[in-house]
Structure formats: C-alpha cells, structure tokens
Design a protein around this motif. Structure first.
Motif, PDB file in Angstrom:
ATOM      1  N   GLY A  79       0.783  -1.233   0.000  1.00  0.00           N
ATOM      2  CA  GLY A  79       0.000   0.000   0.000  1.00  0.00           C
ATOM      3  C   GLY A  79       0.811   1.277   0.000  1.00  0.00           C
ATOM      4  O   GLY A  79       0.259   2.363  -0.218  1.00  0.00           O
ATOM      5  N   MET A  80       2.109   1.188   0.225  1.00  0.00           N
ATOM      6  CA  MET A  80       2.948   2.384   0.307  1.00  0.00           C
ATOM      7  C   MET A  80       2.922   3.243  -0.961  1.00  0.00           C
ATOM      8  O   MET A  80       2.973   4.476  -0.875  1.00  0.00           O
ATOM      9  CB  MET A  80       4.385   1.983   0.655  1.00  0.00           C
ATOM     10  CG  MET A  80       5.268   3.159   1.056  1.00  0.00           C
ATOM     11  SD  MET A  80       4.691   4.020   2.545  1.00  0.00           S
ATOM     12  CE  MET A  80       5.009   2.760   3.803  1.00  0.00           C
ATOM     13  N   PRO A  81       2.855   2.653  -2.169  1.00  0.00           N
ATOM     14  CA  PRO A  81       2.811   3.500  -3.364  1.00  0.00           C
ATOM     15  C   PRO A  81       1.666   4.504  -3.375  1.00  0.00           C
ATOM     16  O   PRO A  81       1.784   5.584  -3.957  1.00  0.00           O
ATOM     17  CB  PRO A  81       2.650   2.473  -4.498  1.00  0.00           C
ATOM     18  CG  PRO A  81       3.328   1.255  -3.991  1.00  0.00           C
ATOM     19  CD  PRO A  81       3.010   1.231  -2.528  1.00  0.00           C
ATOM     20  N   MET A  82       0.543   4.187  -2.724  1.00  0.00           N
ATOM     21  CA  MET A  82      -0.574   5.125  -2.681  1.00  0.00           C
ATOM     22  C   MET A  82      -0.191   6.398  -1.935  1.00  0.00           C
ATOM     23  O   MET A  82      -0.709   7.479  -2.210  1.00  0.00           O
ATOM     24  CB  MET A  82      -1.771   4.471  -1.995  1.00  0.00           C
ATOM     25  CG  MET A  82      -2.314   3.250  -2.723  1.00  0.00           C
ATOM     26  SD  MET A  82      -3.094   3.647  -4.301  1.00  0.00           S
ATOM     27  CE  MET A  82      -4.571   4.450  -3.732  1.00  0.00           C
ATOM     28  N   LEU A  83       0.725   6.301  -0.976  1.00  0.00           N
ATOM     29  CA  LEU A  83       1.125   7.452  -0.179  1.00  0.00           C
ATOM     30  C   LEU A  83       2.347   8.172  -0.746  1.00  0.00           C
ATOM     31  O   LEU A  83       2.422   9.403  -0.744  1.00  0.00           O
ATOM     32  CB  LEU A  83       1.425   7.008   1.266  1.00  0.00           C
ATOM     33  CG  LEU A  83       0.280   6.323   2.033  1.00  0.00           C
ATOM     34  CD1 LEU A  83       0.783   5.866   3.394  1.00  0.00           C
ATOM     35  CD2 LEU A  83      -0.904   7.268   2.183  1.00  0.00           C
ATOM     36  N   VAL A  84       3.292   7.411  -1.248  1.00  0.00           N
ATOM     37  CA  VAL A  84       4.590   7.976  -1.622  1.00  0.00           C
ATOM     38  C   VAL A  84       4.662   8.366  -3.096  1.00  0.00           C
ATOM     39  O   VAL A  84       5.445   9.245  -3.468  1.00  0.00           O
ATOM     40  CB  VAL A  84       5.721   6.976  -1.281  1.00  0.00           C
ATOM     41  CG1 VAL A  84       7.094   7.509  -1.675  1.00  0.00           C
ATOM     42  CG2 VAL A  84       5.696   6.640   0.204  1.00  0.00           C
ATOM     43  N   ALA A  85       3.822   7.758  -3.939  1.00  0.00           N
ATOM     44  CA  ALA A  85       3.914   8.008  -5.380  1.00  0.00           C
ATOM     45  C   ALA A  85       3.816   9.491  -5.747  1.00  0.00           C
ATOM     46  O   ALA A  85       4.571   9.959  -6.605  1.00  0.00           O
ATOM     47  CB  ALA A  85       2.858   7.200  -6.126  1.00  0.00           C
ATOM     48  N   PRO A  86       2.901  10.277  -5.134  1.00  0.00           N
ATOM     49  CA  PRO A  86       2.871  11.706  -5.495  1.00  0.00           C
ATOM     50  C   PRO A  86       4.184  12.417  -5.207  1.00  0.00           C
ATOM     51  O   PRO A  86       4.635  13.266  -5.993  1.00  0.00           O
ATOM     52  CB  PRO A  86       1.729  12.261  -4.628  1.00  0.00           C
ATOM     53  CG  PRO A  86       0.857  11.083  -4.353  1.00  0.00           C
ATOM     54  CD  PRO A  86       1.789   9.920  -4.223  1.00  0.00           C
ATOM     55  N   ILE A  87       4.813  12.082  -4.083  1.00  0.00           N
ATOM     56  CA  ILE A  87       6.103  12.695  -3.742  1.00  0.00           C
ATOM     57  C   ILE A  87       7.165  12.262  -4.749  1.00  0.00           C
ATOM     58  O   ILE A  87       7.990  13.068  -5.199  1.00  0.00           O
ATOM     59  CB  ILE A  87       6.521  12.294  -2.309  1.00  0.00           C
ATOM     60  CG1 ILE A  87       5.466  12.767  -1.309  1.00  0.00           C
ATOM     61  CG2 ILE A  87       7.896  12.867  -1.967  1.00  0.00           C
ATOM     62  CD1 ILE A  87       5.694  12.255   0.101  1.00  0.00           C
TER      63      ILE A  87
ATOM     64  N   GLY B 255      10.484   1.891  -1.584  1.00  0.00           N
ATOM     65  CA  GLY B 255      11.252   1.630  -2.801  1.00  0.00           C
ATOM     66  C   GLY B 255      10.353   1.342  -3.988  1.00  0.00           C
ATOM     67  O   GLY B 255      10.573   1.855  -5.091  1.00  0.00           O
ATOM     68  N   MET B 256       9.309   0.536  -3.773  1.00  0.00           N
ATOM     69  CA  MET B 256       8.388   0.221  -4.860  1.00  0.00           C
ATOM     70  C   MET B 256       7.679   1.484  -5.339  1.00  0.00           C
ATOM     71  O   MET B 256       7.475   1.679  -6.540  1.00  0.00           O
ATOM     72  CB  MET B 256       7.366  -0.816  -4.386  1.00  0.00           C
ATOM     73  CG  MET B 256       6.469  -1.346  -5.491  1.00  0.00           C
ATOM     74  SD  MET B 256       5.616  -2.887  -5.042  1.00  0.00           S
ATOM     75  CE  MET B 256       4.545  -2.318  -3.736  1.00  0.00           C
ATOM     76  N   ALA B 257       7.301   2.355  -4.417  1.00  0.00           N
ATOM     77  CA  ALA B 257       6.622   3.600  -4.786  1.00  0.00           C
ATOM     78  C   ALA B 257       7.531   4.517  -5.598  1.00  0.00           C
ATOM     79  O   ALA B 257       7.098   5.135  -6.573  1.00  0.00           O
ATOM     80  CB  ALA B 257       6.154   4.323  -3.519  1.00  0.00           C
ATOM     81  N   LEU B 258       8.794   4.613  -5.213  1.00  0.00           N
ATOM     82  CA  LEU B 258       9.731   5.458  -5.960  1.00  0.00           C
ATOM     83  C   LEU B 258       9.966   4.920  -7.363  1.00  0.00           C
ATOM     84  O   LEU B 258      10.216   5.691  -8.298  1.00  0.00           O
ATOM     85  CB  LEU B 258      11.060   5.562  -5.207  1.00  0.00           C
ATOM     86  CG  LEU B 258      11.036   6.337  -3.894  1.00  0.00           C
ATOM     87  CD1 LEU B 258      12.397   6.272  -3.219  1.00  0.00           C
ATOM     88  CD2 LEU B 258      10.628   7.792  -4.114  1.00  0.00           C
ATOM     89  N   TYR B 259       9.860   3.610  -7.521  1.00  0.00           N
ATOM     90  CA  TYR B 259      10.002   3.022  -8.859  1.00  0.00           C
ATOM     91  C   TYR B 259       8.787   3.323  -9.731  1.00  0.00           C
ATOM     92  O   TYR B 259       8.913   3.742 -10.880  1.00  0.00           O
ATOM     93  CB  TYR B 259      10.213   1.511  -8.751  1.00  0.00           C
ATOM     94  CG  TYR B 259       9.864   0.773 -10.013  1.00  0.00           C
ATOM     95  CD1 TYR B 259      10.763   0.698 -11.078  1.00  0.00           C
ATOM     96  CD2 TYR B 259       8.602   0.182 -10.177  1.00  0.00           C
ATOM     97  CE1 TYR B 259      10.432   0.046 -12.252  1.00  0.00           C
ATOM     98  CE2 TYR B 259       8.273  -0.473 -11.344  1.00  0.00           C
ATOM     99  CZ  TYR B 259       9.182  -0.535 -12.382  1.00  0.00           C
ATOM    100  OH  TYR B 259       8.845  -1.179 -13.538  1.00  0.00           O
ATOM    101  N   PHE B 260       7.587   3.091  -9.200  1.00  0.00           N
ATOM    102  CA  PHE B 260       6.384   3.163 -10.020  1.00  0.00           C
ATOM    103  C   PHE B 260       6.141   4.539 -10.610  1.00  0.00           C
ATOM    104  O   PHE B 260       5.784   4.674 -11.780  1.00  0.00           O
ATOM    105  CB  PHE B 260       5.156   2.753  -9.204  1.00  0.00           C
ATOM    106  CG  PHE B 260       4.969   1.272  -9.117  1.00  0.00           C
ATOM    107  CD1 PHE B 260       5.099   0.470 -10.233  1.00  0.00           C
ATOM    108  CD2 PHE B 260       4.662   0.655  -7.906  1.00  0.00           C
ATOM    109  CE1 PHE B 260       4.935  -0.897 -10.166  1.00  0.00           C
ATOM    110  CE2 PHE B 260       4.490  -0.703  -7.820  1.00  0.00           C
ATOM    111  CZ  PHE B 260       4.629  -1.486  -8.946  1.00  0.00           C
ATOM    112  N   ALA B 261       6.291   5.583  -9.802  1.00  0.00           N
ATOM    113  CA  ALA B 261       5.888   6.911 -10.253  1.00  0.00           C
ATOM    114  C   ALA B 261       6.604   7.377 -11.518  1.00  0.00           C
ATOM    115  O   ALA B 261       5.951   7.831 -12.464  1.00  0.00           O
ATOM    116  CB  ALA B 261       6.070   7.918  -9.117  1.00  0.00           C
TER     117      ALA B 261
END
Length: 487
Positions: free
Chosen positions: A321-329, A380-386
């Motif tokens: 679920g972290m990408p939902m929070l970190v992806a905008p950043i 880490g997954m969130a920083l990759y996806f965005a």
C-alpha cells in the motif's frame, strides 16, 4: 489514407451518443480494478487453497503464474485485436471471458481445474485490460484526460494495495472461493453498461503478429514449466530439460523474428535505445524479485507465524500500500531531478528491504522486527512506479509509445511469473513445508536472491541516460495500450 481521413476512424466514435466521460471512467476503472486485483488477491489465499484442493509447491506456483503468464504474453496481442476489430467489441469479449473464468475458478473441484481457469482468466484480462485506457481516452475530452488518467490509475493502485487484504478477508470470513466469485457480479454489471455506454473505436488496423505471439508464449511457458517442475522432477528430468532448452530456443527465435519481421509484436530495434533497454530490464528484474518475495512471504506469515489470512493481508499493507502514499512525492521528485535517480533509488531501497527481511525471518519472528523491511520495500516500490511510465514513454518516439507501453507492461508480468518460478525453486531446494524452521530455511535464500535481483535492476536503471528530453506535447489520439500500476 491521409492523416485527416484516418482521424475519425482513430477516434472511433460511432453509434454510441449515450456514452460519456463519466460512464467510460466508471466502466474502465472497475474493469481495470478487477484485472489488477487478480494479480495479488490469490497470494493470501494460497494456504487455504492448498489445504482444500491439495497440491504441492509447484501447483501453488501455477495458481498464480498461470494468470500472470497468459496475461503477459497476450497483452500486446489483445491490444492489437482491439485496434483491428473494434475496441469496445473486444473489451466486451475479454470481460466475458474473464467473468466466466472467474466463476469456473470459484467452482474448481481440484487444483488442476483451478490452474486452467486461472489461465483462461489471464486470457480475458489480456484482451480487456489494454483496451481500458484506449476506450477512456476516446470518451474523455483532451483537457480532462489528466484527471481521468489519475483516477483510473488510483483505482488500479488501490486494487494492487488491497489485493492481499481483500483475498485474506474473503478467505477467512467466507471462503477462498469468493476471491473469484467477487468478479462475477462486477463483470455481469459491466457487460450491459459497456455495451450501452461505451463508444466503439478502432486503431490503424495493423497486421496481427500471430507468429510472434506463438513464439513468445510457447517459449515463456517452456521456461516457466522447467523452473516450476525442476525441484519436483529433478533438473536432469527429460521434461524439465526439454522445457528449458526448447523454451530458450523459442525465445531466441522470437528475438530474431522481432528483428526481421515487417510488423513484429515487439520491434527489437527499440532496444537500441539505452533508455528503453535500461528501464525495461529494470522493470522485469524488479517484478521478478517483488512477486517471488510476496508469494513466499504471504505463506510465511500464515503457515509459520500463525496469522489469519486477514491479519496477513493487513501486515502486507506497509509494502503493497505504500505507493498510494509515496507516489505523489516520487512524481514531484522525478519532475525536479529526473526519473533515473528516483527509479534507481527506489530499486536499491527495495533490495535493501528484502535483504533486511532475509536477515530477520525466523520461525517465531515478531511483526515489529519485520516492519522496517516492509516499509523500506514499500517506499522503494513507490519510488520506482511513479517515474517508470514516463521513462518508458520518453525513451521512444511519440508514434512508438503504444508499443513501448505494451512491451513494458508485458515484461513486468513476465518478470512476475519468472520470479515466482525462480524463487520457489530456490525455496524448494533449501527448505519446505514440513516445519516452520524448514520453511524459513528455504525462505531466507530465496529472499536473498530476490534482493540481489532487484539490486541488479537498480544498476540497470543507472544505464538510463541522465539527460532530460524535451517534453512532447500530449497526443490527442488514444494510446493503444495501457500503463498499469502492476501488471
């Protein structure tokens, strides 16, 4: 045909005046949610499926990989079918197949029939999923597409984040069958809505690459089959060796076909771009490490630590679920400093998180000691996806962005299928299901391998040129394939 003459066909608005942007957004978002959810919803149900239907580790692998593999190899073919024969028509066909296969999976009397139903589900998703964005693009005015894409992406991200939790909750409180029954009322509701509310549209009508599709699907099946059956049958088994050797030869033939064919499914010339080659190598390796780890960790939390399916799903949220929070950043960072350092940092963090988990997993590890690894992996997954989607799109000419997008999504799904096969093989070679300790004995080297693979993905991302390219104006034409959050 001139560009002006082809425009009406490309936009494809025909006898559907009742269609509209809101209806298109609702229909395509729900369809995308269903397909994305089925990537991870099964993971927390695996112990219950194994208990009810029997089967070994290889059967559990196929329960997940049968979906991801057919989805991966047919995704670009499904998009091409829609362009040629009508996107709404093929979307309805894919949705029908997906819904019917979901019902078949829910009623499966044995593990083999469940695996077969999952493979058919993947076929339906491969036809349906790449057409969601093209249908949405055709229905939404240019000025509002950014908002529509954002909502569509958020819904797909929610499916990925909540997959283990939804699967765990349904398995614990009703039964594992309901992770598949859930799709049936949604599909039955969407079918008449899509028929009445979506406008038909077509693409350029480019020739279908049947040969390329057969080579890719047969080659990948052979390799995954060999990897899955290797621990059980022995790596020198004639079936295993045949699968690995023949699969490798067919993939080589696929590459040659992509070089020589006039209209290949995946033109190999795209890989001459260091940016395209780098981001796709990073994507494949990242999903290899991530999917294989989630496959084993969800079973570890239930089978070894004794969590219920719902508890296991909740405890996976700091990662999924972290990408939902970190992806905008991450998106803001990539705009300021470029996508390459953000993607590479994300991959190295994901590798660090997996390495940490490998160092702390024991037969009685507390959740508190695992939590830092899950959070680091999630960030880490969130920083990759965005930034990944933008890196893919900016690595090719605008006219090739559809093919590039489809190739990247297909390689992600291939990575997931290979990851489950590779890491489960390592797990089986070093451990098993006999006791909590034997499970940990197999889990630890598998996680170390996953961490190493994702670290290599980080180095692959560093191959992407750091120079920022001038941004291209947004195309008003529908993109023929999708940008998913996960597969």
């Amino acid at each position: 045909m001139s560009q002006q003459e082809s425009k009406p066909r490309e936009q494809g608005r025909v006898d559907a005046p009742r269609g509209g942007a809101v209806w298109a957004l609702v229909i395509t978002s729900v369809a995308g949610f269903m397909a994305s959810l089925d990537n991870l919803v099964v993971t927390t149900a695996l112990p219950s499926i194994r208990k009810d239907l029997g089967g070994g580790l290889d059967d559990l692998e196929w329960t997940v990989s049968a979906y991801t593999l057919t989805f991966a190899v047919l995704l670009m073919f499904g998009a091409a079918l829609g362009d040629r024969f009508g996107r709404r028509r093929l979307f309805l066909a894919g949705l029908t197949v997906f819904t019917g296969a979901s019902a078949a999976a829910a009623m499966a009397p044995g593990i083999d029939s469940l695996i077969a139903a999952r493979a058919v589900q993947g076929v339906g998703a491969a036809i349906m999923m790449p057409l969601t964005l093209t249908l949405l693009t055709a229905a939404v005015p240019v000025a509002k597409r950014g908002m529509a894409y954002g909502i569509w992406g958020a819904v797909n991200g929610l499916a990925v984040a909540s997959g283990p939790l939804i699967g765990g909750s349904l398995t614990e409180h009703i039964s594992w069958h309901w992770i598949f029954w859930l799709n049936v009322p949604l599909g039955l509701a969407l079918l008449p809505l899509a028929r009445l509310r979506l406008a038909e549209s077509h693409g350029t009508g480019a020739p279908l690459d049947v040969i390329g599709t057969l080579l890719a699907s047969s080659g990948l099946f052979g390799i995954v089959y060999g990897l899955v059956r290797g621990p059980a049958d022995g790596w020198t088994s004639s079936y295993v060796l045949t699968g690995l050797i023949a699969g490798g030869a067919l993939l080589v033939a696929f590459v040659v076909h992509g070089i020589r064919a006039k209209n290949p499914m995946l033109p190999m010339r795209l890989f001459r771009s260091r940016a395209f080659a780098g981001i796709n190598a990073a994507s494949l390796l990242m999903f290899l490490g991530m999917f294989g780890s989630i496959f084993l960790l969800s079973q570890y939390m239930q089978g070894v630590l004794g969590y219920s399916p719902t508890e296991a799903g909740l405890r996976m949220l700091p990662w999924t679920g972290m990408p939902m929070l970190v992806a905008p950043i991450a998106g803001i960072l990539s705009d300021r400093i470029g996508g390459r350092p953000v993607v590479a940092t994300g991959l190295f963090l994901q590798a660090a998180g997996l390495g940490y988990l490998a160092s702390v997993v024991t037969a009685d590890a507390s959740y508190a000691i695992q939590l830092p690894g899950l959070i680091i992996s999630g960030i880490g997954m969130a920083l990759y996806f965005a930034p990944a989607a933008n890196l893919v799109m900016s690595s090719v000419r605008p006219s090739e962005q559809g093919i590039a997008s489809g190739a990247n999504n297909a390689l992600r799904e291939v990575g997931g299928a290979l990851g489950i096969a590779v890491m489960a093989s390592i797990f089986a070679a070093q451990g098993g299901y006999e006791t909590g300790q034997t499970f940990v004995d197999g889990l630890r080297p598998a996680l170390v391998t996953g961490a190493a693979v994702v670290a290599v993905a980080g180095f692959a991302a560093l191959l992407i040129p750091s120079r920022k390219r001038p941004s291209e104006p947004a195309s008003a034409e529908p993109t023929p394939v999708l940008e998913t959050v996960v597969g």
